[in-house]
Scaffold this motif. Structure first.
Motif, PDB file in Angstrom:
ATOM      1  N   PRO A 141       0.815  -1.125   0.087  1.00 38.61           N
ATOM      2  CA  PRO A 141       0.224  -0.240  -0.129  1.00 38.61           C
ATOM      3  C   PRO A 141       1.040   1.357  -0.041  1.00 38.61           C
ATOM      4  CG  PRO A 141       0.063  -1.096   2.168  1.00 38.61           C
ATOM      5  CD  PRO A 141       0.801  -1.998   1.345  1.00 38.61           C
ATOM      6  N   ARG A 142       0.398   2.343  -0.861  1.00 30.21           N
ATOM      7  CA  ARG A 142       1.085   3.632  -0.561  1.00 30.21           C
ATOM      8  C   ARG A 142       0.244   4.785  -0.184  1.00 30.21           C
ATOM      9  NH1 ARG A 142       5.639   3.799  -4.957  1.00 30.21           N
ATOM     10  NH2 ARG A 142       6.098   5.623  -3.979  1.00 30.21           N
ATOM     11  N   PRO A 143       0.126   4.992   0.801  1.00 27.42           N
ATOM     12  CA  PRO A 143      -1.090   5.874   1.196  1.00 27.42           C
ATOM     13  C   PRO A 143      -0.731   6.875   0.774  1.00 27.42           C
ATOM     14  CG  PRO A 143       0.360   5.379   3.232  1.00 27.42           C
ATOM     15  CD  PRO A 143       0.645   4.283   2.180  1.00 27.42           C
ATOM     16  N   GLU A 193      -2.437   9.973   2.743  1.00 23.17           N
ATOM     17  CA  GLU A 193      -3.409  10.664   3.599  1.00 23.17           C
ATOM     18  C   GLU A 193      -2.539  11.927   4.082  1.00 23.17           C
ATOM     19  OE1 GLU A 193      -1.531   8.247   4.780  1.00 23.17           O
ATOM     20  OE2 GLU A 193      -0.805   8.879   6.569  1.00 23.17           O
ATOM     21  N   LEU A 194      -1.213  11.877   4.039  1.00 18.37           N
ATOM     22  CA  LEU A 194      -0.499  13.069   4.513  1.00 18.37           C
ATOM     23  C   LEU A 194      -0.682  14.123   3.553  1.00 18.37           C
ATOM     24  CD1 LEU A 194       2.726  11.464   5.368  1.00 18.37           C
ATOM     25  CD2 LEU A 194       1.165  12.664   6.974  1.00 18.37           C
ATOM     26  N   HIS A 195      -0.853  13.712   2.000  1.00 24.16           N
ATOM     27  CA  HIS A 195      -1.182  14.844   0.992  1.00 24.16           C
ATOM     28  C   HIS A 195      -2.474  15.518   1.406  1.00 24.16           C
ATOM     29  CE1 HIS A 195       1.756  12.760  -2.095  1.00 24.16           C
ATOM     30  NE2 HIS A 195       1.678  11.839  -0.977  1.00 24.16           N
ATOM     31  N   SER A 212       8.044  11.589   7.208  1.00 29.43           N
ATOM     32  CA  SER A 212       8.506  12.677   6.251  1.00 29.43           C
ATOM     33  C   SER A 212       7.818  12.059   5.086  1.00 29.43           C
ATOM     34  CB  SER A 212       9.979  13.090   6.458  1.00 29.43           C
ATOM     35  OG  SER A 212      10.402  13.095   5.335  1.00 29.43           O
ATOM     36  N   SER A 213       7.273  12.638   4.147  1.00 29.72           N
ATOM     37  CA  SER A 213       7.003  12.081   2.979  1.00 29.72           C
ATOM     38  C   SER A 213       7.642  12.887   1.498  1.00 29.72           C
ATOM     39  CB  SER A 213       5.626  11.960   2.751  1.00 29.72           C
ATOM     40  OG  SER A 213       5.248  11.910   1.261  1.00 29.72           O
ATOM     41  N   VAL A 214       8.386  12.654   0.917  1.00 27.86           N
ATOM     42  CA  VAL A 214       8.761  13.266  -0.460  1.00 27.86           C
ATOM     43  C   VAL A 214       7.574  13.791  -1.139  1.00 27.86           C
ATOM     44  CG1 VAL A 214       9.939  13.053  -2.909  1.00 27.86           C
ATOM     45  CG2 VAL A 214      10.850  12.008  -0.512  1.00 27.86           C
ATOM     46  N   GLY A 215       6.784  12.936  -1.543  1.00 26.64           N
ATOM     47  CA  GLY A 215       5.755  13.248  -2.436  1.00 26.64           C
ATOM     48  C   GLY A 215       4.527  14.492  -1.579  1.00 26.64           C
ATOM     49  N   ALA A 216       4.455  13.963  -0.469  1.00 29.73           N
ATOM     50  CA  ALA A 216       3.429  14.951   0.173  1.00 29.73           C
ATOM     51  C   ALA A 216       4.063  16.414   0.362  1.00 29.73           C
ATOM     52  CB  ALA A 216       3.141  14.616   1.760  1.00 29.73           C
ATOM     53  N   THR A 259      16.078   4.099  -0.020  1.00 31.98           N
ATOM     54  CA  THR A 259      15.489   2.714  -0.409  1.00 31.98           C
ATOM     55  C   THR A 259      15.464   2.242  -1.992  1.00 31.98           C
ATOM     56  OG1 THR A 259      13.237   1.882  -0.570  1.00 31.98           O
ATOM     57  CG2 THR A 259      13.083   4.156  -0.393  1.00 31.98           C
ATOM     58  N   ASP A 260      15.541   3.201  -2.719  1.00 31.94           N
ATOM     59  CA  ASP A 260      15.719   3.001  -4.095  1.00 31.94           C
ATOM     60  C   ASP A 260      17.020   2.362  -4.391  1.00 31.94           C
ATOM     61  OD1 ASP A 260      13.138   3.978  -4.443  1.00 31.94           O
ATOM     62  OD2 ASP A 260      13.666   5.723  -5.203  1.00 31.94           O
ATOM     63  N   LEU A 261      17.752   2.034  -3.587  1.00 32.80           N
ATOM     64  CA  LEU A 261      19.060   1.398  -3.892  1.00 32.80           C
ATOM     65  C   LEU A 261      19.460   0.199  -3.110  1.00 32.80           C
ATOM     66  CD1 LEU A 261      21.556   4.509  -4.382  1.00 32.80           C
ATOM     67  CD2 LEU A 261      20.852   2.925  -6.175  1.00 32.80           C
ATOM     68  N   THR A 299      13.403   0.336   5.959  1.00 35.06           N
ATOM     69  CA  THR A 299      12.614   0.953   7.155  1.00 35.06           C
ATOM     70  C   THR A 299      11.544   1.855   6.407  1.00 35.06           C
ATOM     71  OG1 THR A 299      13.989   3.127   7.318  1.00 35.06           O
ATOM     72  CG2 THR A 299      14.686   0.863   8.558  1.00 35.06           C
ATOM     73  N   ILE A 300      11.543   2.228   4.915  1.00 35.04           N
ATOM     74  CA  ILE A 300      10.702   3.115   4.573  1.00 35.04           C
ATOM     75  C   ILE A 300       9.589   2.128   3.969  1.00 35.04           C
ATOM     76  CG2 ILE A 300      10.112   4.953   2.818  1.00 35.04           C
ATOM     77  CD1 ILE A 300      12.610   5.724   4.408  1.00 35.04           C
ATOM     78  N   TYR A 301       9.538   1.160   3.560  1.00 32.62           N
ATOM     79  CA  TYR A 301       8.858   0.227   2.670  1.00 32.62           C
ATOM     80  C   TYR A 301       9.052  -1.271   3.192  1.00 32.62           C
ATOM     81  CZ  TYR A 301       7.776   4.215  -0.254  1.00 32.62           C
ATOM     82  OH  TYR A 301       7.466   5.399  -0.634  1.00 32.62           O
ATOM     83  N   PRO A 302       8.557  -1.579   4.381  1.00 32.96           N
ATOM     84  CA  PRO A 302       8.963  -2.928   4.836  1.00 32.96           C
ATOM     85  C   PRO A 302       8.387  -4.132   3.967  1.00 32.96           C
ATOM     86  CG  PRO A 302       7.894  -1.599   6.405  1.00 32.96           C
ATOM     87  CD  PRO A 302       7.559  -1.013   5.128  1.00 32.96           C
TER      88      PRO A 302
HETATM   89  C1  UD1 Z   1       9.383   8.973  -3.675  1.00 30.02           C
HETATM   90  C2  UD1 Z   1       9.958   8.389  -4.860  1.00 30.02           C
HETATM   91  C3  UD1 Z   1      10.380   6.812  -4.419  1.00 30.02           C
HETATM   92  C4  UD1 Z   1      11.108   6.778  -3.266  1.00 30.02           C
HETATM   93  C5  UD1 Z   1      10.475   7.369  -2.086  1.00 30.02           C
HETATM   94  C6  UD1 Z   1      11.147   7.166  -1.250  1.00 30.02           C
HETATM   95  C7  UD1 Z   1       9.102   9.719  -6.502  1.00 30.02           C
HETATM   96  C8  UD1 Z   1       8.321   9.761  -7.895  1.00 30.02           C
HETATM   97  N1  UD1 Z   1       9.139   8.489  -6.092  1.00 30.02           N
HETATM   98  O1  UD1 Z   1       8.007   8.154  -3.517  1.00 30.02           O
HETATM   99  O2  UD1 Z   1      11.028   6.371  -5.651  1.00 30.02           O
HETATM  100  O3  UD1 Z   1      11.074   5.219  -3.106  1.00 30.02           O
HETATM  101  O4  UD1 Z   1      10.013   8.950  -2.568  1.00 30.02           O
HETATM  102  O5  UD1 Z   1      12.370   7.872  -1.035  1.00 30.02           O
HETATM  103  O6  UD1 Z   1       9.639  10.708  -6.194  1.00 30.02           O
HETATM  104  N2  UD1 Z   1       3.476   7.869   3.565  1.00 30.02           N
HETATM  105  C9  UD1 Z   1       2.433   7.869   4.322  1.00 30.02           C
HETATM  106  N3  UD1 Z   1       1.567   8.356   4.032  1.00 30.02           N
HETATM  107  C10 UD1 Z   1       1.602   9.332   2.876  1.00 30.02           C
HETATM  108  C11 UD1 Z   1       2.477   9.412   2.120  1.00 30.02           C
HETATM  109  C12 UD1 Z   1       3.642   8.539   2.348  1.00 30.02           C
HETATM  110  O7  UD1 Z   1       2.343   7.125   5.388  1.00 30.02           O
HETATM  111  O8  UD1 Z   1       0.351   9.993   2.618  1.00 30.02           O
HETATM  112  C13 UD1 Z   1       4.798   6.880   3.708  1.00 30.02           C
HETATM  113  C14 UD1 Z   1       4.973   6.117   2.930  1.00 30.02           C
HETATM  114  O9  UD1 Z   1       4.326   4.726   3.144  1.00 30.02           O
HETATM  115  C15 UD1 Z   1       6.353   5.605   3.190  1.00 30.02           C
HETATM  116  C16 UD1 Z   1       7.032   6.851   3.473  1.00 30.02           C
HETATM  117  O10 UD1 Z   1       5.977   7.828   3.667  1.00 30.02           O
HETATM  118  O11 UD1 Z   1       6.628   4.671   4.191  1.00 30.02           O
HETATM  119  C17 UD1 Z   1       8.001   7.733   2.556  1.00 30.02           C
HETATM  120  O12 UD1 Z   1       7.220   7.777   1.299  1.00 30.02           O
HETATM  121  P1  UD1 Z   1       7.121   8.993   0.141  1.00 30.02           P
HETATM  122  O13 UD1 Z   1       8.408   9.946   0.559  1.00 30.02           O
HETATM  123  O14 UD1 Z   1       5.993   9.732   0.126  1.00 30.02           O
HETATM  124  O15 UD1 Z   1       7.578   8.310  -1.157  1.00 30.02           O
HETATM  125  P2  UD1 Z   1       6.970   8.760  -2.501  1.00 30.02           P
HETATM  126  O16 UD1 Z   1       6.895  10.396  -2.619  1.00 30.02           O
HETATM  127  O17 UD1 Z   1       5.737   8.265  -2.848  1.00 30.02           O
END
Ligand code: UD1
Length: 432
Positions: free
Chosen positions: A122-124, A126-128, A165-169, A311-313, A333-336
């Motif tokens: 799952p890739r939530p 909810e933070l966004h 902390s989330s990259v995408g959010a 995690t991407d490496l 630790t990021i995506y178990p």
């Molecule tokens: C981006 C990268 C991906 C990389 C990841 C972690 C892009 C397009 N993709 O993905 O290649 O593996 O960063 O470096 O840049 N999380 C929540 N709730 C949310 C959002 C995230 O719990 O709403 C959690 C995720 O499940 C994960 C952690 O936050 O455990 C980090 O994820 P995130 O940084 O958001 O990854 P992406 O931005 O999707």
């Protein structure tokens, strides 16, 4: 479909150029939607994910010209008249969800399909959504779509603490807030280089972002953003992948040179652990020289947010451990759940097992070529790395995963002396 055919055992040497970063290019393209006028971004890699995102952006009516020969994208959002990102495109690539922040920021409203899970679980998001609510957006869910609205057309702004902390959010919240009426604050924001370079582009456009590069971002909303020309940075994950390829398959004692790179974006953890394997690394600004040792030492890694081990490496590191004569571990630790490549690697003779959030690798077992396939980008490239060192022929199926994120992978490997080719195959054909 295409597959790679790899005849293993060739020793690599020579020099290749690292391409532009996929994960930075995507937010930069989204940022271009916020400008008044045409924005050109250079050093855009030729990849399926970039093509997908260009199509997602074009659905809005924005003019998106992706010129693969010059590695550039020009976006003019003047003609944008539709605030939607449809399911058919969002399901192909999760980063399409950046349209939510971009459209909310520019137009004050957005209807964007919710992304689903992915191959490693799952890739939530909810933070966004919670972050946008904290900044004053109204969020509704309707038939698999997020409907986001800014009351009065512009977000008032607000404060949000991210956990984890989330990259995408962080990207989405910046997109939504730089044109807000008021000020916003993001705590525990991601500090990955992708986010930092993205903030630099927004700043060049006139956005007011305090604390860029730290985990506390203070955003002062502005009324408009200017068009700019901006150069994307090099891909740190491609760099790390080729550094691992050089360590496991490089001619011992001979340098493999990776140019146009940003080694400072890899994070200290990767660089330190990589050198502990006995591999020599020389960094000269944008150039990285890697010299394989006669024998690699196993080194355990634990993934973490930047500047931790990416995690991407981690899937690629598993192959490095398999090439040692000892035992090692990769802890995620990021995506178990991100271990879907392990059963395929075991089919190639690699002695690796998943125990909870760890992969335990017993190095030194002979690797043999096999028909393998994977369900995601980084896992697929780990199969290619295994193919480089395995005895015999490896067929890596479903190359479309690799085409999402590695520009001209087979061309670059061939340049280094690998025996790799691409051929069409029918995945459903009966065996001869
Ligand atoms: C981006 C990268 C991906 C990389 C990841 C972690 C892009 C397009 N993709 O993905 O290649 O593996 O960063 O470096 O840049 N999380 C929540 N709730 C949310 C959002 C995230 O719990 O709403 C959690 C995720 O499940 C994960 C952690 O936050 O455990 C980090 O994820 P995130 O940084 O958001 O990854 P992406 O931005 O999707």
């Amino acid at each position: 479909m295409d597959r790679f055919v790899i005849n293993g055992g060739r020793l690599l040497s020579g020099s290749i150029k690292i391409s532009g970063s996929k994960n930075t290019a995507l937010p930069l393209m989204a940022a271009a939607l916020l400008a008044d006028g045409p924005v050109t971004i250079t050093n855009i890699p030729s990849l399926r994910d970039i093509r997908t995102f260009a199509r997602v952006m074009a659905v809005t009516g924005a003019n998106v010209a992706h010129d693969e020969s010059s590695h550039s994208v020009t976006v003019d959002a003047e003609s944008l008249d539709r605030t939607e990102a449809p399911y058919e495109l969002v399901k192909r690539m999760r980063a399409s969800f950046y349209m939510l922040g971009a459209l909310l920021g520019r137009e004050g409203k957005a209807r964007v399909s919710l992304p689903g899970g992915c191959a490693w679980g799952p890739r939530p998001v909810e933070l966004h959504l919670d972050g946008m609510k904290a900044f004053g957006a109204e969020i509704d869910l309707e038939q698999g779509y997020v409907i986001a609205t800014a009351p009065g057309g512009r977000l008032p702004g607000g404060s949000f603490t991210m956990s984890p902390s989330s990259v995408g959010a962080t990207v989405n919240l910046l997109l939504a807030s730089v044109l807000a009426k008021g000020n916003s604050r993001i705590e525990n924001a991601a500090v990955e280089p992708d986010v930092v370079v993205f903030s630099e582009m927004l700043q060049a456009m006139g956005a007011r972002i305090g604390g860029a590069g730290t985990d506390t971002l203070e955003i002062e909303g502005v009324d408009s953003l200017a068009a700019v020309n901006f150069e994307n940075c090099a891909d740190r994950i491609e760099l790390g992948t080729f550094m691992i390829a050089a360590a496991i398959a490089g001619t011992p004692g001979q340098k493999i040179i990776l140019t146009h790179a940003r080694p400072d974006h890899l994070g200290q953890s990767f660089l330190d652990l990589f050198q502990k394997t006995g591999t020599e690394v020389q960094i000269d600004d944008r150039k990285v020289a890697v010299t394989a040792p006669a024998e690699l030492t196993p080194v355990n890694v634990v993934t973490g947010v930047y500047p931790g081990f990416p995690t991407d490496l981690q899937a690629q590191w598993t192959i490095l451990l398999a090439c040692t004569n000892g035992n090692g571990k990769v802890r995620e630790t990021i995506y178990p759940d991100r271990f879907k490549h392990i059963p395929e690697l075991r089919r190639m003779g690699i002695n690796a097992i998943v125990v909870g959030d760890e992969v335990v690798v017993e190095g030194g077992s002979p690797m043999q070529g096999a028909q393998v396939m994977s369900t995601d980008l980084r896992a697929s490239v780990s199969l290619v790395l295994a193919g480089l060192v395995a005895r015999g022929t490896t067929y890596v199926q479903r190359v479309y995963h690799l085409d999402r994120g590695y520009e001209n992978l087979e061309g670059k490997l061939i340049e280094l002396g690998a025996d790799v080719s691409r051929e069409r195959y029918d995945e459903w054909a009966d065996p001869e």
